[in-house]
Design a protein around this motif. Structure first.
Motif, PDB file in Angstrom:
ATOM      1  N   LEU A  33       1.074  -4.121  -9.694  1.00 30.37           N
ATOM      2  CA  LEU A  33       2.287  -4.356  -8.022  1.00 30.37           C
ATOM      3  C   LEU A  33       0.679  -5.514  -6.993  1.00 30.37           C
ATOM      4  CD1 LEU A  33       2.612  -3.480  -6.257  1.00 30.37           C
ATOM      5  CD2 LEU A  33       1.669  -1.268  -6.040  1.00 30.37           C
ATOM      6  N   PHE A  34      -0.999  -5.367  -7.780  1.00 29.70           N
ATOM      7  CA  PHE A  34      -1.559  -6.507  -7.116  1.00 29.70           C
ATOM      8  C   PHE A  34      -1.320  -7.929  -7.216  1.00 29.70           C
ATOM      9  CE2 PHE A  34      -5.070  -9.246  -7.017  1.00 29.70           C
ATOM     10  CZ  PHE A  34      -5.612  -8.785  -6.227  1.00 29.70           C
ATOM     11  N   VAL A  73       4.297   6.044  -5.303  1.00 26.33           N
ATOM     12  CA  VAL A  73       4.047   5.555  -7.031  1.00 26.33           C
ATOM     13  C   VAL A  73       2.619   7.146  -7.348  1.00 26.33           C
ATOM     14  CG1 VAL A  73       3.338   4.528  -9.078  1.00 26.33           C
ATOM     15  CG2 VAL A  73       5.292   3.797  -7.837  1.00 26.33           C
ATOM     16  N   CYS A  74       2.077   6.504  -6.749  1.00 24.53           N
ATOM     17  CA  CYS A  74       0.620   8.179  -7.130  1.00 24.53           C
ATOM     18  C   CYS A  74       1.105   9.181  -6.571  1.00 24.53           C
ATOM     19  CB  CYS A  74      -0.446   6.882  -5.882  1.00 24.53           C
ATOM     20  SG  CYS A  74      -1.153   5.884  -7.156  1.00 24.53           S
ATOM     21  N   VAL A  75       1.631   9.219  -5.587  1.00 24.92           N
ATOM     22  CA  VAL A  75       1.598  10.839  -5.054  1.00 24.92           C
ATOM     23  C   VAL A  75       3.352  11.603  -6.004  1.00 24.92           C
ATOM     24  CG1 VAL A  75       3.311  12.813  -3.281  1.00 24.92           C
ATOM     25  CG2 VAL A  75       1.542  10.764  -2.845  1.00 24.92           C
ATOM     26  N   PHE A  76       4.652  10.551  -6.215  1.00 24.48           N
ATOM     27  CA  PHE A  76       5.281  11.223  -7.073  1.00 24.48           C
ATOM     28  C   PHE A  76       4.737  11.350  -8.773  1.00 24.48           C
ATOM     29  CE2 PHE A  76       7.871   9.498  -3.968  1.00 24.48           C
ATOM     30  CZ  PHE A  76       9.022  10.342  -3.861  1.00 24.48           C
ATOM     31  N   SER A  77       3.821  10.552  -8.995  1.00 19.83           N
ATOM     32  CA  SER A  77       3.323  11.204 -10.268  1.00 19.83           C
ATOM     33  C   SER A  77       2.464  11.801 -10.527  1.00 19.83           C
ATOM     34  CB  SER A  77       2.004   8.943 -10.526  1.00 19.83           C
ATOM     35  OG  SER A  77       2.784   8.770 -10.483  1.00 19.83           O
ATOM     36  N   VAL A 118       1.062  -1.104  -0.017  1.00 21.61           N
ATOM     37  CA  VAL A 118       0.104   0.070   0.107  1.00 21.61           C
ATOM     38  C   VAL A 118       0.814   1.457  -0.221  1.00 21.61           C
ATOM     39  CG1 VAL A 118      -1.470   1.312   1.340  1.00 21.61           C
ATOM     40  CG2 VAL A 118      -1.847  -1.075   0.990  1.00 21.61           C
ATOM     41  N   VAL A 119       2.010   1.472   1.360  1.00 20.26           N
ATOM     42  CA  VAL A 119       2.424   2.136   0.734  1.00 20.26           C
ATOM     43  C   VAL A 119       3.013   2.777  -0.354  1.00 20.26           C
ATOM     44  CG1 VAL A 119       5.200   3.646   1.837  1.00 20.26           C
ATOM     45  CG2 VAL A 119       3.249   2.256   3.486  1.00 20.26           C
TER      46      VAL A 119
END
Length: 616
Positions: free
Chosen positions: A115-116, A27-31, A21-22
Motif C-alpha cells: 500500500l505504501f 483493512v485493519c478494522v476488517f482484519s 490512510v482511510v
C-alpha cells in the motif's frame, strides 16, 4: 502566504494521503473483526462438543493444540489474553488479542508495504499531472507578482489549456486593454494641458511661461550662471502684410530651426517664443567668452537666411544678451536683456549687444514702464548732465571741438550713461524730447562759457532726425541763441546716413543751411558705401573705435584708413579718430594722416555742472 497553485497541489496530495490512510484503517478494522469472528467460531465449536473437565484437561495436554499458538485451554484468567469461558466447566479458551495478531501478521506487514509503494507511485503521477494542469495558474500568479512589484502590468502570456484559465485570461486582457486605454487618454490629456499651458501653439516651442519657469528653476541651483538671448526679427509683421500669414510663419519656423541647429552643441538650452517676433534662449552654465562666440555664430547663421523680396536683410535680426549669476532675479535678467536688445537695434544693422561687466552695476535693470517714469521725470526736472570730450588736432594739439556726452540722474542721484538709457528712451518714444532738451542745455552752456567752449558736436538719434518737424524745432531753438549757432555740429552714424539716404537728405540740408555742420560718426563700423559724402554736406568724418583699437598692429585697418582718407581728401573732409587709448595708436594715426583724435589718451570727459535749466 502560499501561492494558489501550490495550495491546490498540497490539497490534492493531502487528499490522496487521506484516502490511503482511510483504506489502510479499513483493512485493519476488517482484519481485526475477522480475527474476532474466527476466535468466536472456534469457541462455539469447542462448546458444541459438550466436553467435561477431564476431557478438556486431556485436550489441553496435547502438544498439537498447544503449538498452534492460536488458542489454549487454561484454568485461570490471564491479563493480556482474550479468554472465553467454556460452559459448565472450570476451563477457559484463551486467545491472543486480535489487534496484536493482525498487526504482527506477516501478511499485514506485506499489505502495508504494498500500500505504501502504491501510494507513493500514485502521488508521483498526481504531481506530474498537477504540474501540467496548474502551469497556466502558476504563470498567472507570476504575472500578478511581477505586476505588484513593478507597479505596472506587462503583457499577459499564458497557456490557455483549460476553459477556466482561458476565461480568466480573457477577462484580464480586456481589463488590461481598458487600463492602457485610460492611461493613454490620461497621458494625452496631460500632454494637451501642458502644451496649451507651456507651448506656443503656432511654433510648438516653449512659450513665455515655459521660459520663465526654466529661468526661475535655474537660478535656484547652486552657483548658477548662464546667458539669456533675446532675438528679435524686425520685419516679420511686414512679411505677413506683404505675403500673408503662412509665408510669415514659414519664415519664422525656418529661423527657429536655424537657431536650434546652432544651439545643438549647447547642453541643456531652452528655446521659447517670447512674443510674436521675438525668441528667447536660456543657456545655462556657460562662460562669457563662449557667449560672445556663440552670439557671433548665431547672428551669422540667422542673417544668412534668405528674406522675401522687399524685406531689409541687413536690419532683420537683433540680439540682446544678458549674462547673469545666481545672485540676480529673473525680472532683472530679462530687463537687462531687453535693454541690450534695444541697444542693438539702436545701432541699426543686424547685430548683437551685451553690456560689459559692471556697466549696469549703478542702475538696476528696469522695465519699460519704470524707464518711462524715470526719463519723463528727468525731462521735466532737467535731470540730464552733459559732459565734454575734446577732439585734439594732430598738428597743433589744439582743441578742434568738443563732443557732448550725456548722462541722466535717477531718483538717488546716480548717473546713468547714454549707452544704457538711450535704447530705452528710444523704446519709450522719448528721444526727440531728450535730444531737444540737451540741445537747449548745450546752447545755454556755450552762451554762458563761450570763451572756454569752442565748437561742440551733439549726437542726434535717427528717431529724431526722421520725426516730422524736428528740423524746424531744432532751427527754432538755434534762433534763440544766435551767438552759438555757428559753433554747433551734429554727429550721425554712418550706417544711418547710408540706410536712410533719401529720408535724411531734406532734414540735413535744412540744418546745414541753418549753419549746423554734419559729422559722419562711427565710420567703418559696418561695410557700407562712402558715396554719401557726395550727397550730404559732410563737414568731417570720425572713425569708429573698432578701427582705431591697436591700429599700430592691424595692417588691414591701416589700408582702410588710407583708402578713406583719399576719398575724403577729394571733398576736403578731415578724418578724426575716436577711441584713442594708447600712444602707439596715436603715433600710427599721425603717420596715416589723421587730422584729429579723441579718447582717454588725451583726457577724460569733462563734466559740466549743469544747473536746472528751464525751457521757457
Amino acid at each position: 502566504m502560499l501561492a494558489k497553485a501550490k495550495l491546490i497541489e498540497q490539497l490534492k496530495i493531502k487528499s490522496l494521503f487521506m484516502i490511503m490512510v482511510v483504506l489502510y484503517l479499513l483493512v485493519c478494522v476488517f482484519s481485526v473483526l475477522a480475527v474476532y469472528q474466527a476466535q468466536n467460531s472456534q469457541h462455539h465449536t469447542l462448546e458444541a462438543l459438550a466436553l467435561n473437565n477431564q476431557q478438556l484437561e486431556n485436550i489441553a495436554s496435547k502438544t498439537a493444540l498447544l503449538k498452534t499458538n492460536f488458542a489454549r485451554l487454561v484454568l485461570k484468567k490471564e491479563g493480556n489474553s482474550r479468554q472465553l469461558a467454556i460452559t459448565n466447566t472450570r476451563w477457559y479458551l484463551s486467545f491472543q488479542q486480535p489487534i496484536y495478531l493482525v498487526f504482527t501478521s506477516p501478511l499485514h506487514l506485506f499489505f502495508t508495504l504494498v500500500l505504501f509503494v502504491i501510494g507513493w507511485l500514485v502521488q508521483k503521477k498526481l504531481q506530474e499531472e498537477l504540474v501540467i494542469k496548474l502551469k497556466p495558474l502558476r504563470q498567472l500568479e507570476r504575472w500578478a507578482s511581477v505586476t505588484l512589484m513593478q507597479g505596472s502590468s506587462n503583457a499577459l502570456a499564458i497557456d490557455n489549456s483549460s476553459q477556466e484559465i482561458e476565461t480568466i485570461t480573457l477577462a484580464i486582457r480586456q481589463l488590461q486593454q481598458q487600463i492602457n486605454d485610460n492611461a493613454a487618454n490620461d497621458i494625452a490629456w496631460d500632454q494637451s494641458i501642458r502644451a496649451s499651458a507651456l507651448l506656443d501653439q503656432e511654433t510648438r516651442i516653449g512659450n513665455r511661461a515655459f521660459f520663465d519657469n526654466r529661468l526661475q528653476a535655474l537660478l535656484k541651483e547652486d552657483d548658477a550662471q548662464g546667458a539669456v538671448f533675446l532675438i528679435q526679427f524686425k520685419e516679420i509683421d511686414l512679411v505677413q502684410n506683404l505675403y500673408g500669414y503662412q509665408q510669415a510663419m514659414s519664415l519664422l519656423l525656418t529661423l527657429i530651426q536655424v537657431t536650434k541647429q546652432r544651439l545643438q552643441d549647447q547642453p541643456g538650452y531652452f528655446l521659447a517664443r517670447h512674443s510674436d517676433d521675438e525668441l528667447s534662449v536660456l543657456i545655462p552654465n556657460v562662460f562669457i567668452k563662449d557667449v560672445e562666440k556663440l552670439a557671433d555664430l548665431l547672428l551669422k547663421k540667422l542673417a544668412s537666411v534668405v528674406m522675401p523680396v522687399g524685406i531689409n536683410q541687413e536690419e532683420f535680426v537683433h540680439i540682446g544678451i544678458s549674462y547673469f549669476g545666481a545672485e540676480q532675479v529673473p525680472y532683472q535678467i530679462m530687463s537687462e536683456a531687453d535693454m541690450a536688445l534695444r541697444a542693438a537695434q539702436l545701432q541699426g544693422p543686424s547685430q548683437w549687444f551685451m553690456f560689459e561687466a559692471g556697466e549696469l552695476a549703478v542702475v538696476k535693470a528696469k522695465g519699460s514702464l519704470k524707464w518711462r517714469t524715470l526719463l519723463n521725470a528727468a525731462i521735466n526736472g532737467n535731470g540730464f548732465v552733459i559732459f565734454f570730450q575734446p577732439v585734439i588736432a594732430s598738428d597743433s594739439a589744439k582743441v578742434l571741438h568738443h563732443e557732448v556726452l550725456s548722462k541722466v540722474k535717477d531718483k538717488n542721484g546716480t548717473l546713468i550713461s547714454a549707452r544704457v538709457f538711450f535704447p530705452m528712451a528710444q523704446k519709450c518714444g522719448l528721444m526727440v524730447q531728450i535730444d531737444l532738451l540737451i540741445l537747449v542745455q548745450v546752447c545755454r552752456m556755450l552762451t554762458a562759457k563761450k570763451a572756454q567752449q569752442n565748437k561742440c558736436s551733439i549726437n542726434i538719434s535717427i528717431d529724431s532726425l526722421l520725426s516730422v518737424g524736428f528740423a524746424e524745432k531744432f532751427i527754432s531753438i538755434l534762433s534763440s541763441f544766435p551767438e552759438v549757432k555757428d559753433q554747433l555740429m551734429i554727429e550721425i552714424s554712418e550706417y544711418q546716413l547710408v540706410n536712410h539716404l533719401s529720408k535724411l537728405q531734406p532734414t540735413l540740408a535744412a540744418l546745414s543751411t541753418a549753419g549746423v555742420k554734419i559729422i559722419a560718426d562711427k565710420v567703418g563700423q559696418y561695410v557700407v558705401s562712402a558715396r554719401y559724402i557726395n550727397i550730404y554736406p559732410i563737414y568731417a568724418m570720425k572713425l569708429h573705435r573698432s578701427i582705431v583699437i591697436d591700429i599700430d598692429k592691424k595692417i588691414e585697418n591701416q589700408v582702410f584708413i588710407q583708402s578713406l582718407k583719399t576719398l575724403a581728401a577729394a571733398k576736403n573732409i578731415p578724418v578724426y579718430a575716436l577711441g584713442v587709448e594708447k600712444q602707439a595708436e596715436w603715433r600710427a594715426l599721425l603717420q596715416l594722416g589723421i587730422k584729429g583724435g579723441q579718447g582717454h589718451f588725451f583726457t577724460e570727459p569733462v563734466a559740466q555742472a549743469v544747473q536746472a535749466i528751464a525751457l521757457d
